[in-house]
Design a protein around this motif. Structure first.
Motif, PDB file in Angstrom:
ATOM      1  N   PRO A   1      18.805   1.252  -9.350  1.00 63.50           N
ATOM      2  CA  PRO A   1      18.738   1.190 -10.812  1.00 63.50           C
ATOM      3  C   PRO A   1      17.665   0.245 -11.339  1.00 63.50           C
ATOM      4  CG  PRO A   1      20.546  -0.164 -10.032  1.00 63.50           C
ATOM      5  CD  PRO A   1      19.963   0.504  -8.813  1.00 63.50           C
ATOM      6  N   SER A   2      16.976  -0.431 -10.431  1.00 68.47           N
ATOM      7  CA  SER A   2      15.966  -1.401 -10.854  1.00 68.47           C
ATOM      8  C   SER A   2      14.744  -0.703 -11.440  1.00 68.47           C
ATOM      9  CB  SER A   2      15.520  -2.254  -9.663  1.00 68.47           C
ATOM     10  OG  SER A   2      16.615  -2.826  -8.992  1.00 68.47           O
ATOM     11  N   LEU A   3      13.973  -1.461 -12.210  1.00 67.06           N
ATOM     12  CA  LEU A   3      12.658  -1.004 -12.639  1.00 67.06           C
ATOM     13  C   LEU A   3      11.728  -1.119 -11.447  1.00 67.06           C
ATOM     14  CD1 LEU A   3      12.287  -2.525 -16.200  1.00 67.06           C
ATOM     15  CD2 LEU A   3      11.867  -0.145 -15.585  1.00 67.06           C
ATOM     16  N   LEU A   4      11.197  -0.004 -10.998  1.00 67.18           N
ATOM     17  CA  LEU A   4      10.376   0.012  -9.787  1.00 67.18           C
ATOM     18  C   LEU A   4       8.918   0.275 -10.123  1.00 67.18           C
ATOM     19  CD1 LEU A   4      12.597   2.242  -7.458  1.00 67.18           C
ATOM     20  CD2 LEU A   4      12.599  -0.261  -7.632  1.00 67.18           C
ATOM     21  N   GLN A   5       8.039  -0.383  -9.366  1.00 67.85           N
ATOM     22  CA  GLN A   5       6.630   0.002  -9.400  1.00 67.85           C
ATOM     23  C   GLN A   5       6.534   1.453  -8.943  1.00 67.85           C
ATOM     24  OE1 GLN A   5       4.139  -2.029  -6.559  1.00 67.85           O
ATOM     25  NE2 GLN A   5       2.275  -1.673  -7.747  1.00 67.85           N
ATOM     26  N   GLN A   6       5.769   2.247  -9.666  1.00 71.28           N
ATOM     27  CA  GLN A   6       5.675   3.662  -9.345  1.00 71.28           C
ATOM     28  C   GLN A   6       4.589   3.920  -8.297  1.00 71.28           C
ATOM     29  OE1 GLN A   6       7.915   6.082 -10.511  1.00 71.28           O
ATOM     30  NE2 GLN A   6       8.911   4.120 -11.003  1.00 71.28           N
ATOM     31  N   PRO A   7       4.617   5.096  -7.676  1.00 69.28           N
ATOM     32  CA  PRO A   7       3.639   5.392  -6.619  1.00 69.28           C
ATOM     33  C   PRO A   7       2.185   5.255  -7.050  1.00 69.28           C
ATOM     34  CG  PRO A   7       5.431   6.964  -6.538  1.00 69.28           C
ATOM     35  CD  PRO A   7       5.656   6.152  -7.770  1.00 69.28           C
ATOM     36  N   ASP A   8       1.903   5.408  -8.367  1.00 64.47           N
ATOM     37  CA  ASP A   8       0.523   5.215  -8.826  1.00 64.47           C
ATOM     38  C   ASP A   8       0.175   3.742  -9.005  1.00 64.47           C
ATOM     39  OD1 ASP A   8       1.974   4.583 -11.077  1.00 64.47           O
ATOM     40  OD2 ASP A   8       1.048   6.089 -12.371  1.00 64.47           O
ATOM     41  N   GLY A   9       1.131   2.852  -8.670  1.00 64.94           N
ATOM     42  CA  GLY A   9       0.895   1.419  -8.733  1.00 64.94           C
ATOM     43  C   GLY A   9       1.266   0.776 -10.051  1.00 64.94           C
ATOM     44  N   VAL A  10       1.601   1.582 -11.058  1.00 61.68           N
ATOM     45  CA  VAL A  10       1.878   1.057 -12.400  1.00 61.68           C
ATOM     46  C   VAL A  10       3.333   0.600 -12.508  1.00 61.68           C
ATOM     47  CG1 VAL A  10       1.986   1.653 -14.848  1.00 61.68           C
ATOM     48  CG2 VAL A  10       0.100   2.499 -13.438  1.00 61.68           C
TER      49      VAL A  10
ATOM     50  N   ALA B   1      11.802 -11.234 -25.289  1.00 58.44           N
ATOM     51  CA  ALA B   1      12.386 -10.214 -24.422  1.00 58.44           C
ATOM     52  C   ALA B   1      11.970 -10.481 -22.989  1.00 58.44           C
ATOM     53  CB  ALA B   1      11.918  -8.821 -24.854  1.00 58.44           C
ATOM     54  N   ASP B   2      12.813 -10.039 -22.059  1.00 56.70           N
ATOM     55  CA  ASP B   2      12.429 -10.181 -20.648  1.00 56.70           C
ATOM     56  C   ASP B   2      12.946  -9.007 -19.828  1.00 56.70           C
ATOM     57  OD1 ASP B   2      15.136 -10.873 -20.573  1.00 56.70           O
ATOM     58  OD2 ASP B   2      14.849 -12.401 -19.046  1.00 56.70           O
ATOM     59  N   TRP B   3      12.333  -8.809 -18.674  1.00 62.52           N
ATOM     60  CA  TRP B   3      12.655  -7.723 -17.757  1.00 62.52           C
ATOM     61  C   TRP B   3      12.639  -8.244 -16.323  1.00 62.52           C
ATOM     62  CZ3 TRP B   3       9.299  -7.623 -21.750  1.00 62.52           C
ATOM     63  CH2 TRP B   3       9.373  -6.605 -22.704  1.00 62.52           C
ATOM     64  N   SER B   4      13.376  -7.566 -15.459  1.00 62.92           N
ATOM     65  CA  SER B   4      13.264  -7.759 -14.014  1.00 62.92           C
ATOM     66  C   SER B   4      12.731  -6.471 -13.410  1.00 62.92           C
ATOM     67  CB  SER B   4      14.627  -8.096 -13.405  1.00 62.92           C
ATOM     68  OG  SER B   4      15.114  -9.327 -13.910  1.00 62.92           O
ATOM     69  N   PHE B   5      11.904  -6.586 -12.380  1.00 60.42           N
ATOM     70  CA  PHE B   5      11.340  -5.387 -11.772  1.00 60.42           C
ATOM     71  C   PHE B   5      10.976  -5.674 -10.317  1.00 60.42           C
ATOM     72  CE2 PHE B   5       7.854  -7.787 -13.605  1.00 60.42           C
ATOM     73  CZ  PHE B   5       6.810  -7.669 -12.704  1.00 60.42           C
ATOM     74  N   LYS B   6      10.692  -4.606  -9.584  1.00 63.99           N
ATOM     75  CA  LYS B   6      10.337  -4.717  -8.172  1.00 63.99           C
ATOM     76  C   LYS B   6       8.952  -4.125  -7.918  1.00 63.99           C
ATOM     77  CE  LYS B   6      15.094  -4.367  -6.399  1.00 63.99           C
ATOM     78  NZ  LYS B   6      16.019  -3.530  -5.576  1.00 63.99           N
ATOM     79  N   VAL B   7       8.228  -4.778  -7.023  1.00 65.48           N
ATOM     80  CA  VAL B   7       6.880  -4.343  -6.644  1.00 65.48           C
ATOM     81  C   VAL B   7       6.835  -4.158  -5.132  1.00 65.48           C
ATOM     82  CG1 VAL B   7       4.494  -5.131  -6.433  1.00 65.48           C
ATOM     83  CG2 VAL B   7       5.704  -5.411  -8.608  1.00 65.48           C
ATOM     84  N   ASN B   8       6.267  -3.048  -4.680  1.00 66.41           N
ATOM     85  CA  ASN B   8       6.072  -2.882  -3.232  1.00 66.41           C
ATOM     86  C   ASN B   8       4.593  -2.823  -2.845  1.00 66.41           C
ATOM     87  OD1 ASN B   8       5.576  -0.335  -4.270  1.00 66.41           O
ATOM     88  ND2 ASN B   8       6.613   0.764  -2.617  1.00 66.41           N
ATOM     89  N   HIS B   9       3.718  -2.811  -3.847  1.00 64.01           N
ATOM     90  CA  HIS B   9       2.279  -2.869  -3.586  1.00 64.01           C
ATOM     91  C   HIS B   9       1.682  -3.937  -4.494  1.00 64.01           C
ATOM     92  CE1 HIS B   9       2.268   0.584  -0.928  1.00 64.01           C
ATOM     93  NE2 HIS B   9       2.948   1.266  -1.824  1.00 64.01           N
ATOM     94  N   PRO B  10       1.701  -5.206  -4.052  1.00 68.82           N
ATOM     95  CA  PRO B  10       1.209  -6.306  -4.892  1.00 68.82           C
ATOM     96  C   PRO B  10      -0.302  -6.240  -5.066  1.00 68.82           C
ATOM     97  CG  PRO B  10       1.701  -7.099  -2.684  1.00 68.82           C
ATOM     98  CD  PRO B  10       2.171  -5.680  -2.732  1.00 68.82           C
ATOM     99  N   GLY B  11      -0.797  -7.104  -5.939  1.00 71.87           N
ATOM    100  CA  GLY B  11      -2.224  -7.147  -6.197  1.00 71.87           C
ATOM    101  C   GLY B  11      -2.509  -7.677  -7.583  1.00 71.87           C
ATOM    102  N   VAL B  12      -3.690  -7.340  -8.110  1.00 75.62           N
ATOM    103  CA  VAL B  12      -4.106  -7.776  -9.445  1.00 75.62           C
ATOM    104  C   VAL B  12      -3.793  -6.662 -10.442  1.00 75.62           C
ATOM    105  CG1 VAL B  12      -6.032  -8.530 -10.880  1.00 75.62           C
ATOM    106  CG2 VAL B  12      -5.910  -9.227  -8.467  1.00 75.62           C
ATOM    107  N   PHE B  13      -3.191  -7.056 -11.584  1.00 75.01           N
ATOM    108  CA  PHE B  13      -2.755  -6.075 -12.582  1.00 75.01           C
ATOM    109  C   PHE B  13      -3.310  -6.422 -13.960  1.00 75.01           C
ATOM    110  CE2 PHE B  13       0.322  -6.003  -9.194  1.00 75.01           C
ATOM    111  CZ  PHE B  13       0.708  -4.661  -9.086  1.00 75.01           C
ATOM    112  N   ASN B  14      -3.710  -5.394 -14.688  1.00 74.65           N
ATOM    113  CA  ASN B  14      -4.022  -5.535 -16.106  1.00 74.65           C
ATOM    114  C   ASN B  14      -2.726  -5.431 -16.899  1.00 74.65           C
ATOM    115  OD1 ASN B  14      -6.892  -5.688 -15.897  1.00 74.65           O
ATOM    116  ND2 ASN B  14      -6.956  -3.476 -15.556  1.00 74.65           N
TER     117      ASN B  14
END
Length: 597
Positions: free
Chosen positions: A446-455, A491-504
């Motif tokens: 149910p978590s907010l997940l990084q999507q396969p396109d990295g976003v 406001a705040d959110w929790s989310f998960k990342v499986n492909h870290p890096g630099v984000f805009n």
């Protein structure tokens, strides 16, 4: 020692039985709730219906005294402030000789619709059925002298569609005691709304539920000044006359059987209960001869899928002409929707909301027992990935053409990843549906997940809202945070990342309806991954909003952050200062983290 321990065995048995009985009773739905559930069965199965706005307002068709009148076609009496005596003359000009009930029903059925909701009486007060309660009706006041509702009732029964009636219960611009007409009847103190309700509204609702056979729903609208008691009286009247007939949410005060979204609004995220959205095919409900801004069939099909993916019903409007014809552009679009439905009906009919708390970057998901339907709007170039599904997938198959697709499932940096081997080109440019057969009931992360396109998309409707004292900050029916006008709100959110890096980091905000207003200039602070970004919100471009096209989105670039490793993160968005006297404040749709290129 507990109180129970000192009771005699027979007393303990009595107490336990009583407690269990009370718990079971609490778990059982009430008689009213059970009846509501029964009424909703056909409606949940249908998912797709036709709305028809038809009345004597189709005669001027958006023009009065040779001049175009801005606004919706059916609101011309209000917008042009046409006196009752002048507007009444339209009835003598209304003669829809080309009306064919069977043709209308066939168009709806071929489009994949299962019910028709037609304006029996709109706000202008003119009844499109033969009424003993008011001679201001199509049988008595027009040269047509036929009752189109009787003809539609017969055609709907023949083709197996539900007939439903729209009825404006509060606004009636023809009546001095009803709400809405301030140009003929400006003295509100002289109005007796209860008299109008008892002498016209209730008798006409009774006629609609007595003279036309089984009715699926009474679609009330714009409750406005109606009291809670009066709304409940109308709902009770409907259910007494036809217990299986639904009452729309717009009867007011929560007395309806389901909720209604705003006009042309598509709700997102989790909804409280069953809901429906009414949608125009162009910009008006009632016919306007100058409105040629037709939505493409692609938009209609995708809106249908999106509404159903959030557990709603899609009520798509047509506005027939004064001659009784559904405009050809509407007919053509409905035919294309029907061709899509013929192939993909199982992904719509009787389905429920998708299992994820958010939409996918490529489209949306609908559900049935043991199945998920992936509605793919943006076809992947090199196969498809769905993260977060925990069930074993037994098979994947395209509904268009029936091709079986290869699938694989594995752990990818902590994410349950389903990979689907898709063909190079989509089988349907509107919406290609992949049916997944899964083991058991759908289980997802149910978590907010990084999507396969990295976003990473942090939608407003999934935020934890923190309101300052006296704040009016709220989440509206579109899933947009509105009235964020206090610097103490955040406001705040929790989310998960499986492909870290630099984000805009980008803020997506919403303009008002039709682009009529947007406030920038807020000083925002974004904290994520131990980094802090500060920026003044400024318009940096527009983003198409296909779900709610009348509310354009604005892009504001905030800066860049580096997320060092895979795992869980938190992001907070605060406003350190907001310009005084802002009308709208920060209207947040989402915070988006996109991989920097």
């Amino acid at each position: 020692m507990t109180r129970l321990a000192v009771l005699q065995p027979n007393m303990r048995t009595l107490l336990i039985t009583s407690v269990l009985g009370a718990a079971l009773a609490a778990a059982q739905p009430s008689a009213d709730e059970a009846a509501r559930e029964k009424r909703l069965e056909w409606w949940r199965e249908a998912r797709f219906g036709m709305f028809i706005h038809w009345g004597i307002y189709a005669v001027p068709a958006g023009e009065w005294n040779g001049k175009p009148i801005t606004g919706l076609g059916e609101w011309i009496m209000n917008r042009a402030r046409i006196p009752v005596g002048e507007y009444e003359k339209l009835a003598s000009q209304f003669n829809p000789v080309k009306f064919n009930a069977e043709e209308w029903v066939r168009i709806a059925k071929d489009a994949g619709m299962k019910y028709i909701t037609i304006t029996a009486k709109h706000h202008d007060g003119f009844a499109m059925f033969g009424s003993q309660a008011s001679k201001y009706n199509i049988v008595d006041a027009t040269p047509f002298h036929r009752d189109p509702m009787k003809e539609l009732a017969a055609a709907c029964q023949k083709e197996g569609l539900k007939l439903c009636f729209y009825y404006s219960q509060t606004q009636d611009w023809h009546e001095p005691d009803a709400d809405g007409n301030t140009w003929d009847f400006p003295d509100e103190s002289k109005k007796d709304f209860a008299k109008y309700l008892e002498e016209k509204a209730k008798p006409q609702v009774r006629e609609l539920l007595t003279n036309y056979g089984p009715i699926g729903m009474i679609w009330f609208d714009t409750p406005r000044i109606i009291t809670k008691e009066q709304s409940q009286e109308l709902a009770t009247l409907v259910h007494e006359l036809q217990p299986a007939c639904l009452v729309s949410g717009r009867v007011g005060h929560g007395a309806g059987d389901y909720d209604s979204a705003g006009d042309n609004q598509i709700s997102v995220g989790k909804v409280r209960r069953e809901w429906e959205t009414p949608v125009t095919m162009n910009d008006t409900w009632g016919f306007r001869k100058d409105d040629h801004n037709w939505k493409p069939a692609t938009v209609l099909i995708r809106q249908l899928a999106q509404v159903v993916s959030h557990g709603g019903n899609y009520l798509l409007n047509v506005g027939p002409t004064a001659l009784g014809e559904i405009p050809q552009p509407s007919v053509e679009r409905l035919a294309e929707v029907g061709r899509w439905m013929k192939v993909n009906e199982q992904s719509i009919r009787g389905t429920t909301a998708g299992p994820f708390p958010y939409d996918e970057p490529w489209g949306v998901i609908t559900s049935k027992k043991g199945k998920l339907f992936l509605h793919v709007f943006d076809w992947p170039r090199e196969g498809m990935v769905l993260d977060g599904l925990k069930n074993k997938v037994r098979s994947a198959q395209l509904l268009a053409g029936g091709k079986v697709l290869d699938v694989s499932q594995r752990d990818e940096n902590g994410f349950d990843a389903l990979r689907i081997d898709t063909p190079a080109t989509p089988p349907d440019l509107n919406d290609s549906v992949i049916a997944l057969e899964i083991e058991g009931e759908a289980q997802v992360d149910p978590s907010l997940l990084q999507q396969p396109d990295g976003v990473v998309t942090l939608s407003a409707y999934m935020a934890n809202l923190h309101k300052a004292a006296g704040s009016k900050m709220n989440l509206d029916s579109r899933g947009v945070i509105s009235d964020w006008r206090s610097a103490g709100d955040w406001a705040d959110w929790s989310f998960k990342v499986n492909h870290p890096g630099v984000f805009n980091v980008v803020l997506v905000t919403s303009e008002q309806k039709y682009g009529r207003g947007w406030d920038g200039g807020q000083h925002v602070v974004v904290e994520v991954g131990g980094k802090t970004l500060k920026k003044t919100v400024a318009a940096g471009g527009k983003q198409e909003n296909p779900s709610n096209p009348y509310w354009p989105y604005v892009i504001s670039r905030i800066g860049r952050v580096r997320l060092e490793k895979a795992g869980s993160y938190a992001l907070s968005l605060k406003t350190s200062a907001i310009p005084a006297n802002q009308k709208y404040g920060l209207t947040l749709v989402s915070v988006r983290l996109a991989p920097a290129k």
